[in-house]
Scaffold this active site. Structure first.
Site, PDB file in Angstrom:
ATOM      1  N   ASP A  95      -9.549  12.398  36.889  1.00 52.88           N
ATOM      2  CA  ASP A  95      -8.098  12.280  37.066  1.00 52.88           C
ATOM      3  C   ASP A  95      -7.585  13.019  38.303  1.00 52.88           C
ATOM      4  O   ASP A  95      -6.407  12.997  38.598  1.00 52.88           O
ATOM      5  CB  ASP A  95      -7.359  12.773  35.817  1.00 52.88           C
TER       6      ASP A  95
ATOM      7  N   TYR B 144     -10.854  20.269  45.470  1.00 52.54           N
ATOM      8  CA  TYR B 144     -12.101  20.923  45.052  1.00 52.54           C
ATOM      9  C   TYR B 144     -12.978  21.322  46.238  1.00 52.54           C
ATOM     10  O   TYR B 144     -13.894  22.137  46.087  1.00 52.54           O
ATOM     11  CB  TYR B 144     -12.902  20.027  44.105  1.00 52.54           C
TER      12      TYR B 144
HETATM   13  P1  NAD Z   1     -12.537  20.890  24.543  1.00 54.00           P
HETATM   14  O1  NAD Z   1     -13.606  21.916  24.400  1.00 54.00           O
HETATM   15  O2  NAD Z   1     -11.154  21.192  24.113  1.00 54.00           O
HETATM   16  O3  NAD Z   1     -12.990  19.577  23.746  1.00 54.00           O
HETATM   17  C1  NAD Z   1     -14.241  19.005  23.842  1.00 54.00           C
HETATM   18  C2  NAD Z   1     -14.653  18.509  22.473  1.00 54.00           C
HETATM   19  O4  NAD Z   1     -15.945  17.864  22.637  1.00 54.00           O
HETATM   20  C3  NAD Z   1     -14.836  19.598  21.425  1.00 54.00           C
HETATM   21  O5  NAD Z   1     -14.033  19.330  20.305  1.00 54.00           O
HETATM   22  C4  NAD Z   1     -16.319  19.537  21.089  1.00 54.00           C
HETATM   23  O6  NAD Z   1     -16.606  19.829  19.744  1.00 54.00           O
HETATM   24  C5  NAD Z   1     -16.662  18.109  21.435  1.00 54.00           C
HETATM   25  N1  NAD Z   1     -18.087  17.842  21.666  1.00 54.00           N
HETATM   26  C6  NAD Z   1     -18.967  18.601  22.343  1.00 54.00           C
HETATM   27  N2  NAD Z   1     -20.176  18.014  22.349  1.00 54.00           N
HETATM   28  C7  NAD Z   1     -20.057  16.855  21.650  1.00 54.00           C
HETATM   29  C8  NAD Z   1     -20.960  15.803  21.307  1.00 54.00           C
HETATM   30  N3  NAD Z   1     -22.238  15.833  21.711  1.00 54.00           N
HETATM   31  N4  NAD Z   1     -20.492  14.775  20.570  1.00 54.00           N
HETATM   32  C9  NAD Z   1     -19.203  14.736  20.175  1.00 54.00           C
HETATM   33  N5  NAD Z   1     -18.297  15.696  20.474  1.00 54.00           N
HETATM   34  C10 NAD Z   1     -18.724  16.742  21.211  1.00 54.00           C
HETATM   35  O7  NAD Z   1     -12.563  20.440  26.058  1.00 54.00           O
HETATM   36  P2  NAD Z   1     -11.380  19.935  26.989  1.00 54.00           P
HETATM   37  O8  NAD Z   1     -10.938  21.053  27.837  1.00 54.00           O
HETATM   38  O9  NAD Z   1     -10.383  19.220  26.225  1.00 54.00           O
HETATM   39  O10 NAD Z   1     -12.164  18.948  27.944  1.00 54.00           O
HETATM   40  C11 NAD Z   1     -12.874  17.833  27.467  1.00 54.00           C
HETATM   41  C12 NAD Z   1     -13.656  17.209  28.583  1.00 54.00           C
HETATM   42  O11 NAD Z   1     -12.797  16.540  29.493  1.00 54.00           O
HETATM   43  C13 NAD Z   1     -14.442  18.218  29.418  1.00 54.00           C
HETATM   44  O12 NAD Z   1     -15.694  17.669  29.748  1.00 54.00           O
HETATM   45  C14 NAD Z   1     -13.602  18.376  30.641  1.00 54.00           C
HETATM   46  O13 NAD Z   1     -14.336  18.865  31.712  1.00 54.00           O
HETATM   47  C15 NAD Z   1     -13.159  16.959  30.806  1.00 54.00           C
HETATM   48  N6  NAD Z   1     -12.057  16.746  31.720  1.00 54.00           N
HETATM   49  C16 NAD Z   1     -12.236  15.797  32.638  1.00 54.00           C
HETATM   50  C17 NAD Z   1     -11.274  15.518  33.543  1.00 54.00           C
HETATM   51  C18 NAD Z   1     -11.555  14.437  34.532  1.00 54.00           C
HETATM   52  O14 NAD Z   1     -10.660  13.977  35.166  1.00 54.00           O
HETATM   53  N7  NAD Z   1     -12.796  13.978  34.681  1.00 54.00           N
HETATM   54  C19 NAD Z   1     -10.072  16.224  33.512  1.00 54.00           C
HETATM   55  C20 NAD Z   1      -9.886  17.189  32.550  1.00 54.00           C
HETATM   56  C21 NAD Z   1     -10.894  17.435  31.652  1.00 54.00           C
END
Ligand code: NAD
Length: 441
Positions: free
Chosen positions: A170, A264
């Site tokens: 994003d 970044y």
């Molecule tokens: P978070 O820790 O709040 O939530 C992640 C969830 O994933 C947790 O509830 C955890 O239990 C679950 N999880 C972990 N391993 C798992 C598996 N193998 N199977 C099923 N569930 C599993 O994290 P967050 O801060 O909400 O971020 C979530 C993800 O989104 C992260 O990877 C973060 O880096 C990513 N993110 C990506 C972007 C992007 O644009 N690419 C932007 C923001 C966040």
């Protein structure tokens, strides 16, 4: 209009309520039959699940909603899996940030040694998720936000080349929103050219949909202010550390004034500044745990206690909107132009075909079709080649269980100055990550 079935994997994510809100507000454009949450941490997910259940019963009672830790129930018959897992959760993110800082190295979620450590954890979790999706819903598309996206995307390319997985970020959308505020317009009125790797790229042109070229106007602003502006755009990118990041774009622009930088790049071009401005006792993970995570889970608990989400409910963030637009592009073959992470195959003419690059694509029901960005200058090409080679070596090291390759991957990162430092931080991260990583020999 067809109604769609969606599973959100990583149902306990802090981003889940925002995505659900966005889905609800877009039911007219993207109707839902079923919406399930799936997580391997049932307790964490249940807090959000219960609150979302209350919200949906008030706002969209026709949607079949459930939250589960059973993959068969979660995936069977789904059209889309919106994935955002964090293997190791915030406890491990904190270590990803704090261990490198002990070595005077960048401590960051997706860049540098912490990002590589997170990558080594994410690959296994993501492959598990893809396999579950293919087992129970062979037609399903996975729209994956799970980080570190560059490393996850390379692992998908190598390990699951035929899977219907789209890796997205994003950040370009978030920065485009800032650019639109600088110009006094909205992101949907703009069209861009961009090239790079995930969290490692540059905008080459910003245009209005009518063809007006705004590039120089945005550059003039960024030269003085970076991307910092006074408009509160969302909760995710207005924390103090993000404000510093938006400001720092000014310094990135000074290094390469031909293009507009992805923020970044600060970690790769100014690593010593970033380390100097980090507090090894209180990193971004602490900021999020005390900020977004607390706020989201407090809101969920309040909704459960009140038995209603009508006041003080969840809100949409920028993260959520892109994923809904992407699902629509695939579902309705809209041919929307979006920045995606795809295998290069000539999109950047003077860059390896098998590199996972980030470029504008036309997205339809076949998935993304990259738009050629031509040749890039030597400066960017060299930086990107070093970075992509580091990412590829890390994935190879993961697959082969090779200490040597992972050490080389760390050594190639611009955030780590010497092979000695690379080895020291790697050895600490191996201990901290334990069974989250494959054994390296
Ligand atoms: P978070 O820790 O709040 O939530 C992640 C969830 O994933 C947790 O509830 C955890 O239990 C679950 N999880 C972990 N391993 C798992 C598996 N193998 N199977 C099923 N569930 C599993 O994290 P967050 O801060 O909400 O971020 C979530 C993800 O989104 C992260 O990877 C973060 O880096 C990513 N993110 C990506 C972007 C992007 O644009 N690419 C932007 C923001 C966040």
């Amino acid at each position: 209009m067809k109604k769609f079935s969606v599973v959100i994997a990583g149902g306990g994510s802090t981003f889940t309520p925002g995505i659900v809100r966005m889905l609800v507000e877009n039911l007219g454009r993207f109707p839902l039959e079923r919406l399930y949450l799936y997580d391997n941490d049932g307790e964490r997910q249940a807090i959000l699940g219960e609150a979302i259940e209350i919200m949906l019963s008030e706002e969209a009672p026709d949607i079949d909603f459930a939250y589960t830790t059973d993959p068969k129930k979660a995936f069977t018959g789904m059209d889309f899996c919106m994935a955002h897992i964090r293997v190791g959760k915030y406890a491990m993110r904190e270590l990803d940030e704090k261990i490198p800082l002990k070595h005077d190295l960048i401590g960051q979620e997706t860049c540098g040694p912490g990002g590589m450590a997170y990558g080594m954890r994410s690959i296994g979790g993501m492959m598990e998720l893809i396999d579950l999706m293919e087992q129970y819903a062979p037609e399903c598309w996975m729209l994956n936000y799970s980080n570190p996206a560059a490393i996850v995307a390379e692992a998908c390319r190598v390990l699951r080349p035929d899977s219907k997985v789209l890796n997205i970020c994003d950040m370009p959308v978030g920065t485009l929103r800032r650019m639109s505020q600088i110009l006094g317009t909205t992101p949907d009125q703009l069209e861009v050219d961009y090239f790079g790797l995930n969290h490692f790229g540059w905008w080459t042109s910003i245009r209005g949909k009518d063809g007006t070229d705004y590039t120089e106007q945005v550059k003039a602003y960024v030269k003085e202010n970076g991307y910092l502006n006074q408009v509160e755009i969302d909760t995710q990118h207005t924390d103090p550390s993000w404000q510093e990041t938006h400001k720092k774009a000014k310094d990135l622009f000074a290094v390469e004034p031909r293009f507009l930088p992805n923020t970044y790049l600060q970690y790769y071009l100014f690593p010593e500044d970033m380390v100097a401005h980090s507090n090894p006792e209180y990193t971004r993970a602490n900021e999020v745990m005390g900020g977004r995570e607390k706020e989201v889970f407090d809101t969920a608990r309040r909704i459960i206690a009140n038995g209603t989400a009508k006041e003080n409910g969840f809100h949409i963030d920028s993260h959520a909107s892109f994923i809904v637009d992407l699902a629509r592009a695939i579902a309705f073959n809209t041919h929307e132009r979006m920045i995606m992470i795809v295998e290069n195959n000539g999109a950047i003419a003077n860059f390896p075909d098998d590199a996972m690059v980030e470029v504008p694509c036309i997205v339809g029901s076949k998935g993304p079709e990259p738009i050629a960005q031509g040749k890039i200058p030597n400066f960017e090409q060299a930086l990107m080649f070093q970075q992509v080679t580091s990412e590829k070596l890390l994935v190879e090291g993961f697959i082969e269980g090779s200490y040597q390759k992972v050490w080389q991957a760390f050594t190639l990162s611009r955030t780590i100055p010497t092979a000695t430092k690379a080895r020291e931080v790697l050895d600490d991260l191996i201990v901290a990550n334990g069974d989250f990583w494959p054994e390296l020999k």
